[in-house]
Design an enzyme around this catalytic site. Structure first.
Site, PDB file in Angstrom:
ATOM      1  N   ARG A 162       0.865  -1.175   0.000  1.00 41.75           N
ATOM      2  CA  ARG A 162       0.000   0.000   0.000  1.00 41.75           C
ATOM      3  C   ARG A 162       0.905   1.230   0.000  1.00 41.75           C
ATOM      4  O   ARG A 162       2.038   1.190   0.483  1.00 41.75           O
ATOM      5  CB  ARG A 162      -0.905   0.021   1.229  1.00 41.75           C
ATOM      6  CG  ARG A 162      -1.838  -1.181   1.346  1.00 41.75           C
ATOM      7  CD  ARG A 162      -2.638  -1.114   2.638  1.00 41.75           C
ATOM      8  NE  ARG A 162      -3.568  -2.239   2.776  1.00 41.75           N
ATOM      9  CZ  ARG A 162      -3.278  -3.374   3.392  1.00 41.75           C
ATOM     10  NH1 ARG A 162      -2.078  -3.541   3.948  1.00 41.75           N
ATOM     11  NH2 ARG A 162      -4.170  -4.352   3.477  1.00 41.75           N
ATOM     12  N   LYS A 191      -2.348  -2.221   7.829  1.00 39.16           N
ATOM     13  CA  LYS A 191      -3.441  -1.571   8.548  1.00 39.16           C
ATOM     14  C   LYS A 191      -3.414  -1.970  10.018  1.00 39.16           C
ATOM     15  O   LYS A 191      -3.250  -3.152  10.346  1.00 39.16           O
ATOM     16  CB  LYS A 191      -4.786  -1.952   7.923  1.00 39.16           C
ATOM     17  CG  LYS A 191      -4.988  -1.384   6.525  1.00 39.16           C
ATOM     18  CD  LYS A 191      -6.365  -1.717   5.992  1.00 39.16           C
ATOM     19  CE  LYS A 191      -6.602  -1.075   4.623  1.00 39.16           C
ATOM     20  NZ  LYS A 191      -7.955  -1.390   4.097  1.00 39.16           N
ATOM     21  N   HIS A 257      -2.609   1.960  -6.112  1.00 40.38           N
ATOM     22  CA  HIS A 257      -3.417   0.764  -5.874  1.00 40.38           C
ATOM     23  C   HIS A 257      -3.548  -0.078  -7.137  1.00 40.38           C
ATOM     24  O   HIS A 257      -3.721  -1.297  -7.053  1.00 40.38           O
ATOM     25  CB  HIS A 257      -4.798   1.144  -5.335  1.00 40.38           C
ATOM     26  CG  HIS A 257      -5.290   0.200  -4.286  1.00 40.38           C
ATOM     27  ND1 HIS A 257      -4.738   0.117  -3.023  1.00 40.38           N
ATOM     28  CD2 HIS A 257      -6.271  -0.736  -4.306  1.00 40.38           C
ATOM     29  CE1 HIS A 257      -5.357  -0.806  -2.324  1.00 40.38           C
ATOM     30  NE2 HIS A 257      -6.291  -1.345  -3.078  1.00 40.38           N
ATOM     31  N   ARG A 260      -0.652  -2.223  -7.021  1.00 38.75           N
ATOM     32  CA  ARG A 260      -0.904  -3.281  -6.040  1.00 38.75           C
ATOM     33  C   ARG A 260      -1.751  -4.392  -6.666  1.00 38.75           C
ATOM     34  O   ARG A 260      -1.471  -5.587  -6.498  1.00 38.75           O
ATOM     35  CB  ARG A 260      -1.603  -2.680  -4.824  1.00 38.75           C
ATOM     36  CG  ARG A 260      -1.958  -3.665  -3.714  1.00 38.75           C
ATOM     37  CD  ARG A 260      -2.401  -2.867  -2.487  1.00 38.75           C
ATOM     38  NE  ARG A 260      -3.152  -3.660  -1.525  1.00 38.75           N
ATOM     39  CZ  ARG A 260      -2.605  -4.428  -0.583  1.00 38.75           C
ATOM     40  NH1 ARG A 260      -1.288  -4.530  -0.498  1.00 38.75           N
ATOM     41  NH2 ARG A 260      -3.360  -5.092   0.271  1.00 38.75           N
ATOM     42  N   HIS A 283      -3.892  -9.021   3.429  1.00 44.89           N
ATOM     43  CA  HIS A 283      -5.342  -9.008   3.608  1.00 44.89           C
ATOM     44  C   HIS A 283      -5.715  -9.793   4.867  1.00 44.89           C
ATOM     45  O   HIS A 283      -5.170 -10.869   5.118  1.00 44.89           O
ATOM     46  CB  HIS A 283      -6.051  -9.646   2.404  1.00 44.89           C
ATOM     47  CG  HIS A 283      -6.006  -8.791   1.180  1.00 44.89           C
ATOM     48  ND1 HIS A 283      -6.135  -9.292  -0.100  1.00 44.89           N
ATOM     49  CD2 HIS A 283      -5.854  -7.453   1.030  1.00 44.89           C
ATOM     50  CE1 HIS A 283      -6.062  -8.310  -0.972  1.00 44.89           C
ATOM     51  NE2 HIS A 283      -5.889  -7.189  -0.314  1.00 44.89           N
ATOM     52  N   TYR A 292      -9.106 -11.557  -7.070  1.00 47.35           N
ATOM     53  CA  TYR A 292      -8.055 -11.797  -8.056  1.00 47.35           C
ATOM     54  C   TYR A 292      -8.190 -13.163  -8.716  1.00 47.35           C
ATOM     55  O   TYR A 292      -7.632 -13.393  -9.787  1.00 47.35           O
ATOM     56  CB  TYR A 292      -6.680 -11.661  -7.395  1.00 47.35           C
ATOM     57  CG  TYR A 292      -6.466 -10.300  -6.787  1.00 47.35           C
ATOM     58  CD1 TYR A 292      -6.381  -9.160  -7.591  1.00 47.35           C
ATOM     59  CD2 TYR A 292      -6.369 -10.126  -5.409  1.00 47.35           C
ATOM     60  CE1 TYR A 292      -6.210  -7.902  -7.045  1.00 47.35           C
ATOM     61  CE2 TYR A 292      -6.194  -8.867  -4.858  1.00 47.35           C
ATOM     62  CZ  TYR A 292      -6.115  -7.762  -5.675  1.00 47.35           C
ATOM     63  OH  TYR A 292      -5.956  -6.515  -5.130  1.00 47.35           O
TER      64      TYR A 292
END
Length: 328
Positions: A162, A191, A257, A260, A283, A292
Site C-alpha cells: 500500500r 493496517k 493501488h 498493487r 489481507h 483476483y
C-alpha cells in the site's frame, strides 16, 4: 448545556480517545472519520442556523444525516462507496454514544437504521507485464532522482505494498545484502500496524541497497528530490507522471493501488495460490483476495474463446476445456 447533551464533548472523546486507544483503528481510517465530521458539522450548522459549538446530540437527526448523504452525492459528486464510508463513520459515532448513555439509545437506533446504498464494486484495474515494464522504463536511471523513482516503482510492483506502507518504510525494515543464502526481505506495517514480510527480487535488493547507502536505520527508504520522505501524494504524482509517458496508458487512471492490483494479478497468473497472495498483500480475510481469482478465470475463458474463433475442431476444443478444468 450539559456535556451529555452537547455534541462537542462526545465527538472529542470519539475521535481523540475511542478510535485511537480503544479501537486502535488505522491512521487512514481515523483521518477518514475526522474528515466525515469536518463535512457533517458545518452542513448541520447551516441547516439549523446554529453555531457548531452549540449543536446538541439530538440535533443530528436521521433526516439531516440523509440530507447530508444526498449532498455528498449530488453536491460534491461523491460515489455511493464514499457515501457509505461517511455513513459508516456516523453510525460508529452513534453506537459509541448509545453504548455509553442510555438516554440516547433511541437516537442511536434511528441513526443506525439508515441504510447503506448498494454500490457495484469497480472492476480490478491492473497492468499487463509489458505495460508495467514500460512504466518502470520511464525514470532516467542515469540520474540520482531517476534511480530513486525507479526504486520506488519497482518496490511497489515487487511487494504490492500500500502507498502508506511504502512511505513509512524505514531502513531498519529492510533485511538485504545477505550473502549466506538467506532471503532478502522487507518488513511492512499494514493496517492497524499489523506487520508482514515480503520477499525481494534480486533486482529490488540491488536498487534498494544503493538507495539506502549511508543512511541511518531510522531514515526513510524513499525520499524525494528535496531529501524529505515521500508523501502519499508524492507517490501518486510520480505514478501519474510515469503513466502519462506510456502511450498504452493514455486515458487510464493509474494509481499506487493499480500497481498493487497488478502485483496480485501477476502472482495469480504465475500460479501462486490464493492464500500465499493473501499473506503477500496483507489481507485480513481471504474473501478480499478472492477478487483476483476472477482474473485467472477470465484468462481461461478467453483461451477457450480464442480457440473457438480460430476454428479449432471439436476434439481440440474439448481437449482445451479439459486442460483448463484440470488446472482450476
Amino acid at each position: 448545556m450539559p456535556d451529555l447533551v452537547t455534541l462537542g464533548p462526545w465527538l472529542r472523546r470519539f475521535l481523540c480517545e475511542y478510535i485511537v486507544t480503544e479501537r486502535n483503528l488505522a491512521r487512514n481510517t481515523r483521518s477518514s472519520y475526522r474528515d466525515t465530521f469536518s463535512l457533517l458539522l458545518p452542513f448541520v450548522s447551516r441547516k439549523l442556523r446554529k453555531p457548531v459549538d452549540r449543536l446538541a446530540v439530538c440535533d443530528l437527526t436521521s433526516r439531516l444525516v440523509l440530507q447530508f448523504l444526498a449532498h455528498l452525492e449530488e453536491g460534491r459528486g461523491c460515489s455511493a462507496r464514499t457515501r457509505n464510508q461517511r455513513l459508516a463513520a456516523i453510525r460508529a459515532f452513534a453506537r459509541f454514544i448509545g453504548s455509553r448513555d442510555p438516554a440516547h439509545v433511541e437516537w442511536c437506533g434511528h441513526i443506525r437504521a439508515i441504510a447503506s446504498k448498494k454500490s457495484m464494486s469497480p472492476p480490478v484495474g491492473w497492468l499487463t507485464r509489458a505495460e508495467m515494464e514500460a512504466m518502470l522504463a520511464v525514470p532516467d536511471r542515469k540520474t540520482r532522482r531517476g534511480r530513486s523513482e525507479y526504486a520506488l516503482l519497482l518496490f511497489l510492483y515487487n511487494t504490492g505494498a500500500r502507498v502508506s506502507e511504502a512511505t513509512q518504510l524505514k531502513v531498519r525494515d529492510l533485511r538485504i545484502g545477505r550473502g549466506n543464502g538467506g532471503h532478502d526481505l522487507a518488513a511492512l506495517h499494514g493496517k492497524g500496524g499489523k506487520p508482514r514480510q515480503c520477499p525481494l527480487w534480486p533486482e529490488t535488493e540491488r536498487v534498494l541497497a544503493d538507495e539506502i547507502l549511508g543512511r541511518s536505520v531510522d531514515d526513510a527508504v524513499f525520499v524525494s528530490r528535496l531529501g524529505t520522505p515521500f508523501t502519499r501524494f508524492g507517490v501518486y504524482r510520480l505514478i501519474e507522471r510515469c503513466a502519462a509517458r506510456v502511450p498504452e496508458l493514455t486515458d487510464r487512471t493509474i494509481t499506487p493501488h493499480v500497481i498493487r492490483h497488478t502485483t496480485a494479478c501477476h502472482l495469480v497468473l504465475a500460479g501462486v495460490d490464493i492464500n500465499t497472495i493473501r499473506a503477500w498483500l496483507g489481507h485480513v480475510s481471504i474473501s478480499t483476495t478472492n477478487i483476483y481469482a476472477e482474473i485467472d478465470l477470465t484468462q481461461k475463458a478467453n483461451g477457450v474463446r480464442v480457440t473457438i474463433e480460430n476454428g479449432a475442431s471439436p476434439a481440440t476444443i474439448a481437449a482445451v476445456i479439459g486442460a483448463l478444468k484440470a488446472g482450476s
